[in-house]
Design a protein around this motif. Sequence first.
Motif, PDB file in Angstrom:
ATOM      1  N   UNK A 102       3.940   5.974  -5.898  1.00 19.82           N
ATOM      2  CA  UNK A 102       4.149   5.813  -7.302  1.00 19.82           C
ATOM      3  C   UNK A 102       3.550   7.107  -8.223  1.00 19.82           C
ATOM      4  N   UNK A 103       2.371   7.513  -7.784  1.00 22.19           N
ATOM      5  CA  UNK A 103       2.084   8.750  -8.420  1.00 22.19           C
ATOM      6  C   UNK A 103       3.059   9.778  -8.299  1.00 22.19           C
ATOM      7  N   UNK A 104       3.655   9.960  -7.254  1.00 21.58           N
ATOM      8  CA  UNK A 104       4.648  11.067  -7.085  1.00 21.58           C
ATOM      9  C   UNK A 104       5.804  10.682  -8.048  1.00 21.58           C
ATOM     10  N   UNK A 148      11.093  13.778 -12.818  1.00 22.95           N
ATOM     11  CA  UNK A 148      12.005  13.661 -13.656  1.00 22.95           C
ATOM     12  C   UNK A 148      13.407  13.057 -13.028  1.00 22.95           C
ATOM     13  N   UNK A 149      13.660  13.631 -12.083  1.00 26.71           N
ATOM     14  CA  UNK A 149      14.842  13.521 -11.239  1.00 26.71           C
ATOM     15  C   UNK A 149      14.805  11.964 -10.605  1.00 26.71           C
ATOM     16  N   UNK A 150      13.540  11.630 -10.108  1.00 23.66           N
ATOM     17  CA  UNK A 150      13.270  10.237  -9.637  1.00 23.66           C
ATOM     18  C   UNK A 150      13.502   9.274 -10.718  1.00 23.66           C
ATOM     19  N   UNK A 173       0.900  -1.241  -0.110  1.00 26.84           N
ATOM     20  CA  UNK A 173       0.082  -0.019   0.012  1.00 26.84           C
ATOM     21  C   UNK A 173       0.824   1.040   0.006  1.00 26.84           C
ATOM     22  N   UNK A 174       2.018   1.199   1.012  1.00 23.51           N
ATOM     23  CA  UNK A 174       2.757   2.519   0.696  1.00 23.51           C
ATOM     24  C   UNK A 174       3.551   2.695  -0.431  1.00 23.51           C
TER      25      UNK A 174
END
Length: 94
Positions: free
Chosen positions: A62-64, A69-71, A56-57
């Motif tokens: 994922x949405x973030x 782009x950096x991630x 769940x966490x």
Amino acid sequence: MKKFLLIPAMFSLMIGFAQAADSWLPTLKTDTPEQGFQLAIKMSRMGVKTAQPNMDVLKKGRAEYSNDAEDLIQVSHVVATNFATVAAANNYWK
């Protein structure tokens, strides 16, 4: 300080995974570079799942990160590092 404590814990979890009889990673050997790349992706995903076993966490974040782009560049770096490991294990498919 917590980050430093997490690394040995993740390492021991990963070792436990690799030693299991039904290991998801019985070998780093692949027939082709493309299969090696797919294995590198799998290794990267399993690393994330090991570090954050709460699905769940994991899914909530994922949405973030999927729109940052950096991630995404950091994700690519992890996959590239794993691919370099697989390529070396396969003698660069020579």
